[in-house]
Design a protein around this motif. Structure first.
Motif, PDB file in Angstrom:
ATOM      1  N   ARG A   1       0.512  -1.037  -0.120  1.00 17.81           N
ATOM      2  CA  ARG A   1      -0.342  -0.007   0.207  1.00 17.81           C
ATOM      3  C   ARG A   1       0.967   1.630  -0.334  1.00 17.81           C
ATOM      4  O   ARG A   1       0.687   2.054  -0.128  1.00 17.81           O
ATOM      5  CB  ARG A   1      -0.684  -0.130   0.944  1.00 17.81           C
ATOM      6  CG  ARG A   1      -2.353   1.014   1.415  1.00 17.81           C
ATOM      7  CD  ARG A   1      -3.152   0.846   2.209  1.00 17.81           C
ATOM      8  NE  ARG A   1      -4.186  -0.640   1.364  1.00 17.81           N
ATOM      9  CZ  ARG A   1      -4.506  -0.851   0.870  1.00 17.81           C
ATOM     10  NH1 ARG A   1      -5.040   0.670  -0.106  1.00 17.81           N
ATOM     11  NH2 ARG A   1      -5.309  -1.307   0.555  1.00 17.81           N
TER      12      ARG A   1
ATOM     13  N   GLU B   1       2.189   2.310  -3.319  1.00 18.12           N
ATOM     14  CA  GLU B   1       1.297   2.582  -4.213  1.00 18.12           C
ATOM     15  C   GLU B   1       0.976   3.792  -3.727  1.00 18.12           C
ATOM     16  O   GLU B   1       0.552   4.375  -4.676  1.00 18.12           O
ATOM     17  CB  GLU B   1      -0.528   1.653  -3.990  1.00 18.12           C
ATOM     18  CG  GLU B   1      -0.825   0.293  -4.673  1.00 18.12           C
ATOM     19  CD  GLU B   1      -1.732  -0.548  -3.934  1.00 18.12           C
ATOM     20  OE1 GLU B   1      -2.130  -2.073  -5.167  1.00 18.12           O
ATOM     21  OE2 GLU B   1      -2.484  -0.010  -3.778  1.00 18.12           O
ATOM     22  N   LEU B   2       0.513   3.972  -2.551  1.00 18.48           N
ATOM     23  CA  LEU B   2       0.439   5.708  -2.706  1.00 18.48           C
ATOM     24  C   LEU B   2       1.399   6.591  -3.134  1.00 18.48           C
ATOM     25  O   LEU B   2       0.845   7.543  -3.159  1.00 18.48           O
ATOM     26  CB  LEU B   2       1.070   5.616  -1.364  1.00 18.48           C
ATOM     27  CG  LEU B   2       0.182   7.136  -0.358  1.00 18.48           C
ATOM     28  CD1 LEU B   2      -1.163   7.575  -0.779  1.00 18.48           C
ATOM     29  CD2 LEU B   2       0.093   6.642   1.279  1.00 18.48           C
TER      30      LEU B   2
ATOM     31  N   GLU C   1       3.342   5.698  -5.791  1.00 17.54           N
ATOM     32  CA  GLU C   1       3.291   5.760  -6.854  1.00 17.54           C
ATOM     33  C   GLU C   1       1.972   6.694  -6.511  1.00 17.54           C
ATOM     34  O   GLU C   1       1.982   7.878  -8.254  1.00 17.54           O
ATOM     35  CB  GLU C   1       2.603   4.220  -7.471  1.00 17.54           C
ATOM     36  CG  GLU C   1       3.341   5.022  -9.632  1.00 17.54           C
ATOM     37  CD  GLU C   1       3.065   2.657  -9.849  1.00 17.54           C
ATOM     38  OE1 GLU C   1       3.018   2.048  -8.970  1.00 17.54           O
ATOM     39  OE2 GLU C   1       3.337   2.859 -10.666  1.00 17.54           O
ATOM     40  N   GLU C   2       0.469   6.967  -6.526  1.00 16.87           N
ATOM     41  CA  GLU C   2      -0.367   7.732  -6.582  1.00 16.87           C
ATOM     42  C   GLU C   2      -0.078   8.899  -6.637  1.00 16.87           C
ATOM     43  O   GLU C   2      -0.344  10.014  -7.131  1.00 16.87           O
ATOM     44  CB  GLU C   2      -1.315   7.345  -5.987  1.00 16.87           C
ATOM     45  CG  GLU C   2      -2.500   8.090  -6.295  1.00 16.87           C
ATOM     46  CD  GLU C   2      -3.550   6.937  -5.074  1.00 16.87           C
ATOM     47  OE1 GLU C   2      -3.333   6.324  -4.045  1.00 16.87           O
ATOM     48  OE2 GLU C   2      -4.959   7.053  -5.640  1.00 16.87           O
TER      49      GLU C   2
ATOM     50  N   THR D   1       2.566   9.871  -9.867  1.00 19.19           N
ATOM     51  CA  THR D   1       1.724  10.379 -11.018  1.00 19.19           C
ATOM     52  C   THR D   1       0.268  11.481 -10.984  1.00 19.19           C
ATOM     53  O   THR D   1       0.749  12.293 -11.961  1.00 19.19           O
ATOM     54  CB  THR D   1       0.661   8.474 -11.293  1.00 19.19           C
ATOM     55  OG1 THR D   1      -0.251   9.254 -10.031  1.00 19.19           O
ATOM     56  CG2 THR D   1       1.125   7.885 -12.030  1.00 19.19           C
ATOM     57  N   HIS D   2      -0.044  12.307  -9.541  1.00 22.29           N
ATOM     58  CA  HIS D   2      -0.420  12.534  -9.627  1.00 22.29           C
ATOM     59  C   HIS D   2       0.064  14.243  -9.669  1.00 22.29           C
ATOM     60  O   HIS D   2       0.024  15.368 -10.600  1.00 22.29           O
ATOM     61  CB  HIS D   2      -0.939  13.316  -8.368  1.00 22.29           C
ATOM     62  CG  HIS D   2      -2.236  14.640  -8.323  1.00 22.29           C
ATOM     63  ND1 HIS D   2      -3.348  14.268  -7.676  1.00 22.29           N
ATOM     64  CD2 HIS D   2      -1.430  15.753  -7.481  1.00 22.29           C
ATOM     65  CE1 HIS D   2      -3.854  15.620  -7.066  1.00 22.29           C
ATOM     66  NE2 HIS D   2      -3.026  16.473  -7.295  1.00 22.29           N
TER      67      HIS D   2
ATOM     68  N   THR E   1      -3.220  10.434   5.210  1.00 23.67           N
ATOM     69  CA  THR E   1      -3.875   8.885   4.166  1.00 23.67           C
ATOM     70  C   THR E   1      -3.062   7.870   4.880  1.00 23.67           C
ATOM     71  O   THR E   1      -4.134   7.305   4.494  1.00 23.67           O
ATOM     72  CB  THR E   1      -3.027   9.304   2.732  1.00 23.67           C
ATOM     73  OG1 THR E   1      -3.273  10.558   2.167  1.00 23.67           O
ATOM     74  CG2 THR E   1      -4.114   8.321   1.537  1.00 23.67           C
TER      75      THR E   1
ATOM     76  N   TRP F   1      -5.576   4.264   6.824  1.00 27.55           N
ATOM     77  CA  TRP F   1      -5.684   2.720   7.155  1.00 27.55           C
ATOM     78  C   TRP F   1      -5.003   1.778   8.240  1.00 27.55           C
ATOM     79  O   TRP F   1      -4.223   1.193   8.506  1.00 27.55           O
ATOM     80  CB  TRP F   1      -4.458   2.270   5.708  1.00 27.55           C
ATOM     81  CG  TRP F   1      -5.330   2.581   4.353  1.00 27.55           C
ATOM     82  CD1 TRP F   1      -4.550   3.731   3.224  1.00 27.55           C
ATOM     83  CD2 TRP F   1      -5.951   1.818   3.804  1.00 27.55           C
ATOM     84  NE1 TRP F   1      -5.573   3.357   2.556  1.00 27.55           N
ATOM     85  CE2 TRP F   1      -6.725   2.375   2.542  1.00 27.55           C
ATOM     86  CE3 TRP F   1      -6.972   1.171   3.941  1.00 27.55           C
ATOM     87  CZ2 TRP F   1      -7.593   1.685   1.229  1.00 27.55           C
ATOM     88  CZ3 TRP F   1      -7.970   0.511   3.263  1.00 27.55           C
ATOM     89  CH2 TRP F   1      -8.034   0.955   2.048  1.00 27.55           C
TER      90      TRP F   1
END
Lengths: 870, 116
Positions: free
Chosen positions: A8, A11-12, A14-15, A18-19, A55, A59
């Protein structure tokens, strides 16, 4: 969980990337330069780390990663303030350790019954006379009577403490063991199975001709035989000890060997205090102690009866029945009033009266006090730390840590502390239990080592402490309003109310304990070096156990005396004497009457039988008259001054007649009052010649290997197979003082632990005060105040608690002395040196507790302190 | 301080932001940047959604099962994380919309009374 979190996280990452990339491209598409676009995109996005953190928080917060991070952080921050960490851990360790040890000891010694199956039906039977002196136990006739008549008890048996030395090899030095002489029903009543071999047969306990059989414990089997499988049928030798307190002598070859018929199951070492290793038929007791009161005083002594209740019978009913049965047998009128009590095997039930309530209450109160003290100390420490960290915590909050996160990290720290303290506390329990049990003359049966319950208790205590006393201050310090943010005003979040009473109590308590310890140690020293009125040093003693089978007939006291006199004449042997009762051993009391006294008018005197030369050897001066004739059958006596005063008031004792057990003795001398029977007091003492058939100890005023060898030669010459033990008197006395020494050690341990707690308490409180006034100290220093003045002002806060504690402690200490008088061996309960030692220790601790935090506060440059707050 | 701002915005917009995201996703799956752009454009450039609120909100919605995330390759050949509305999210959107309308009506009522 871990992998999930890692994925996770990636992923965060990378997210977000990309943003940013897309935002950047949009801006470039709109015509911005790449550099400007990147900067703008970043600006627009905001704090990348923080957004990721927030963020992530979505979780769940119990991820392993977070825990590891918190733990690492906690370790780091604890390592950064070693003084706090050490103090907090030690405080908790002591609190946890002390409490768990107490709990374990209480559980093992008081609450638990004997480790047998169906323990609730195993009962101990005791006689309660009109007064406790008239009746202390039952005889074997009582046992038989009960066995025949009682319907409420299924099995009944008796036991009597044995204290023997045992060895496998007749020539080897024996090992001292405890054990019991038991009637054949003993193992049926207790229900203890044999690991090997068998129980005693009823006919092995024959009166007059008992079988020479023995049952040994599993422990002894391991120790003596290494657990050999063929142990049944092997022989062991037991020493015949006239004096119950001599240890370590070799086996008595004069006794026939005892054949091992059984080994008890693992874990059984008899009833409390769980240290028995051998069991012998009751009738074999005659062989070792022919004059044992069990045989001589019929009816009132001295066996312990135990039995199994018949199914469905209550203890009360059994007690009623046995009371009736006992009264039937009573011959003396006072015995018609006696009652029989039937109790379970745990100590709480066996004790009666105020003690029964007192013991658990005492333990409860002590436990609570320790808990309270530890808790209070931890609270003070944590508060001081929380205050010192206010800045750090604010900074962290400003950098984006949430309150929950900060609190969680502080909690992690507290948990880490308490886990470490819990482990150390457990180690301390193991270290403490052994001496504790030794002092209580208990040995922990292996099966009762600290168990899971105790460990759980330990952990629960440490957790509760950490949560209550660490999290609360932590939460308070996070309640810092952010309006006050980073800089500005280090006003403390409210002033905690110090429990000055608690602190004083700790100081008082530790002072009292230390005084006790100090007095006991001094008493020990006093006893070994103090003035008893004659000289104890430089004397060699030789105890001699003849086999009774030498060609020249039994070696009686007369034979012994003559042999020694001969040796003195021939060689250079210094003057010797024969003594039945060595100084400070156990003495018999006899009733003496003056001619014309009514039987009831007799006086009780302690008897020390010794040869006439003993006065010279010990150096006990005779104030009037002379020593008696140097013969065993001389009907002459010497009394001490106290006895003379007691019996004849102002008159001269010389020439007076005393009736002792029907024999008339003429008093020929008065000995000066010396401490012979005990260290504490001088009682009326009667000295008589050694009995002709006695087995006295040889004393000689000389020491060294030459005299030892000489004595051995003489004694072995009388009976080559006899057991001879030659030791210096001071060595023997030291053995006897061992218990006192152990008690002193325990008191020191307790006192120093209590002092440590108190010191940490003062330290914590003082550290808080200093931390709280740090700013003020800085300003004062900047304005030119003297360090001494400031120190004084700081000390004023602690002074009230300390002075209060010391006053209370002094009062308590003054009470401790008289309470201990019994065991002080004649030392004054207000011994100034003992009190002085305590004063020195206390002031040392006081300096430690106050100087370190104060120095730290004063050593910081005022500019630094003030800058911290601006 | 930055943290504080982010937090305040989440608190301020909590329910609303969630609803707006769900609403935006009704027309098809989108990635985070796309959502923020759409919302900005659809609001006539009035509402600039703070990324500090957007991502936590997206992840919160995902955790609640209202949206589902998956990796896709975008038109510009870039791997992006796309969010898609789930049936459960649709139901949530409906209920939030009706709640929003109630609030709107209520506020409007108050404003009219006060204004008159």
């Amino acid at each position: 969980m871990w992998r999930f979190s890692r994925r996770r996280e990636a992923e965060l990452d990378e997210e977000v990337r990309t943003h940013l990339a897309m935002a950047e491209r949009d801006r470039i598409d709109r015509g911005e330069s790449p550099d400007a676009a990147r900067a703008a995109a970043r600006r627009e996005f905001g704090n990348v780390g923080l957004i990721k953190e927030v963020t992530r928080e979505i979780w769940g917060w119990q991820s392993v990663e977070r825990l590891v991070q918190d733990l690492r952080y906690a370790t780091r921050s604890l390592r950064r303030s070693p003084a706090f960490t050490l103090t907090a851990i030690l405080t908790m360790t002591i609190g946890i350790g002390l409490n768990t040890a107490m709990f374990t000891a209480f559980n093992a010694v008081i609450l638990r019954g004997w480790p047998v199956e169906n323990a609730d039906t195993l009962v101990l039977i005791k006689a309660e006379g009109v007064d406790s002196l008239t009746r202390s136990g039952f005889g074997l006739d009582d046992l038989r009577h009960f066995q025949q008549q009682s319907r409420s008890l299924a099995v009944l048996a008796a036991s009597r403490l044995a204290f023997q030395s045992i060895s496998i090899d007749p020539d080897a030095t024996g090992q001292r063991v405890y054990g019991q002489f038991v009637t054949s029903g003993y193992f049926d009543a207790t229900g203890v199975r044999m690991a090997m071999g068998r129980n005693f047969h009823p006919d092995e306990d024959r009166e007059g001709t008992p079988a020479h059989v023995i049952i040994i414990s599993h422990v002894l089997w391991q120790r003596l035989f290494g657990g050999a499988a063929d142990v049944i049928g092997k022989s062991v030798y037991l020493a015949k000890t006239p004096n119950l307190f001599i240890a370590g002598e070799s086996a008595d070859p004069g006794n026939p060997p005892f054949v091992i018929v059984g080994v008890t199951r693992e874990g059984w070492r008899g009833g409390q205090p769980y240290r028995d290793d051998i069991w012998l038929p009751m009738q074999a007791l005659r062989m070792f102690r022919p004059n044992d009161p069990l045989f001589s005083i019929q009816g009132t002594c001295c066996a312990q009866l135990l039995g199994r209740l018949a199914p469905g019978v209550s203890r009360e009913r059994a007690a009623e029945e046995l009371t009736v049965l006992a009264r039937q047998r009573a011959t003396r009128p006072e015995d018609k009033q006696q009652r029989v009590t039937v109790s379970g095997t745990n100590m709480l039930e066996r004790t009666t009266g105020p003690v029964r309530l007192g013991i658990p209450l005492l333990v409860l109160v002590a436990t609570l006090i320790v808990l309270l003290l530890t808790g209070a100390n931890i609270a003070h420490l944590q508060l001081a730390r929380a205050m010192a960290r206010t800045r750090e915590i604010r900074t962290r909050m400003a950098l984006g840590a949430g309150r929950a996160r900060v609190a969680r990290q502080l909690l992690t720290e507290a948990l880490l502390l308490s886990v470490v303290a819990g482990v150390l506390g457990m180690a301390m329990v193991y270290a403490l239990l052994d001496p504790l049990m030794t002092v209580a003359e208990m040995q922990m049966p292996e099966v009762w080592a600290p168990d899971f319950t105790v460990f759980a208790y330990c952990v629960a205590v440490s957790l509760a402490m950490s949560i209550v006393f660490s999290l609360l201050p932590a939460l308070r310090s996070t309640r810092v309003s952010l309006a006050h943010a980073v800089g500005h005003a280090s006003t403390p979040p409210g002033r905690p109310r110090f429990n000055l009473v608690l602190l004083s109590m700790q100081i008082a308590f530790s002072m009292a304990l230390l005084t006790g310890a100090s007095l006991l140690s001094r008493a020990f020293l006093h006893a070994t070096t103090g003035d008893v009125g004659y000289s104890l040093s430089g004397i060699t003693t030789a105890t001699f156990w003849p086999t009774g089978s030498s060609q020249r007939g039994p070696v009686t006291a007369s034979v012994l005396r003559q042999a020694l006199e001969q040796a003195s004449a021939q060689w250079t042997l210094p003057q010797t004497a024969l003594v039945e009762q060595l100084p400070f051993s156990s003495f018999d009391s006899v009733q003496v009457r003056r001619p014309g006294d009514e039987p009831r008018e007799g006086h009780h005197l302690e008897v020390a039988r010794m040869s006439a030369s003993a006065f010279a050897v010990f150096g006990i001066p005779l104030t009037v008259g002379r020593a008696y004739a140097n013969r065993e059958d001389a009907t002459e006596a010497v009394v001490n001054e106290t006895a003379a005063r007691l019996l004849w008031r102002g008159e001269s004792a010389l020439g007076k007649t005393l009736l002792v057990a029907g024999t008339g003795y003429t008093v020929v001398g008065v000995a000066r009052d010396v401490y012979y029977r005990s260290y504490e007091s001088i009682g009326p003492m009667l000295h008589l010649p050694v009995a002709a058939d006695a087995n006295p100890t040889v004393v000689v005023r000389a020491e060294g290997p030459a005299i030892t060898a000489q004595l051995e030669t003489i004694l072995k010459g009388l009976d080559p197979r006899a057991t001879v033990m030659v030791r210096s008197l001071s060595e023997r006395l030291a053995t006897r003082l061992r218990d006192g020494k152990a008690a002193a050690q325990a008191a020191w341990a307790g006192g120093l632990l209590a002092l440590a707690l108190a010191t940490f308490g003062v330290f914590g409180m003082f550290a808080y005060v200093v931390e709280e006034r740090r700013r003020e100290i800085g300003i004062r220093l900047a304005l030119g105040a003297q360090k001494g003045q400031i120190l004084n002002a700081l000390l004023r806060t602690a002074r009230r608690a300390v002075l209060g504690g010391l006053t209370l402690g002094l009062l308590l200490s003054l009470c401790v002395g008289p309470l201990l008088e019994q065991v002080l061996l004649g030392l004054s309960p207000f011994d100034p040196i003992a009190f002085g030692i305590v004063a020195v220790i206390l002031s040392g601790a006081g300096v430690l507790a106050t100087v370190i935090p104060a120095r730290r506060a004063l050593s910081v440059a005022p500019a630094v302190i003030l800058k911290q707050d601006s | 301080m930055a943290r504080l701002r982010a937090q305040n915005h989440i608190e301020l917009l909590q329910g609303t932001l969630d609803m707006l995201i769900l609403q935006t996703l009704q027309w098809g799956p989108q990635h985070g940047y796309g959502i923020s752009q759409t919302m900005r454009i659809n609001s006539g450039e009035v509402l600039a959604v703070d990324t500090g609120s957007l991502y936590p909100a997206l992840h919160r919605l995902e955790r609640q099962g209202w949206v589902k995330a998956g990796w896709k390759t975008s038109d510009s050949n870039q791997r992006v994380r796309e969010y898609r509305l789930t049936p459960k999210g649709k139901r949530q959107l409906l209920s939030e919309r009706s709640r929003w309308e109630q609030i709107q009506a209520a506020i409007a009522g108050i404003l009219q009374k006060g204004g008159a």
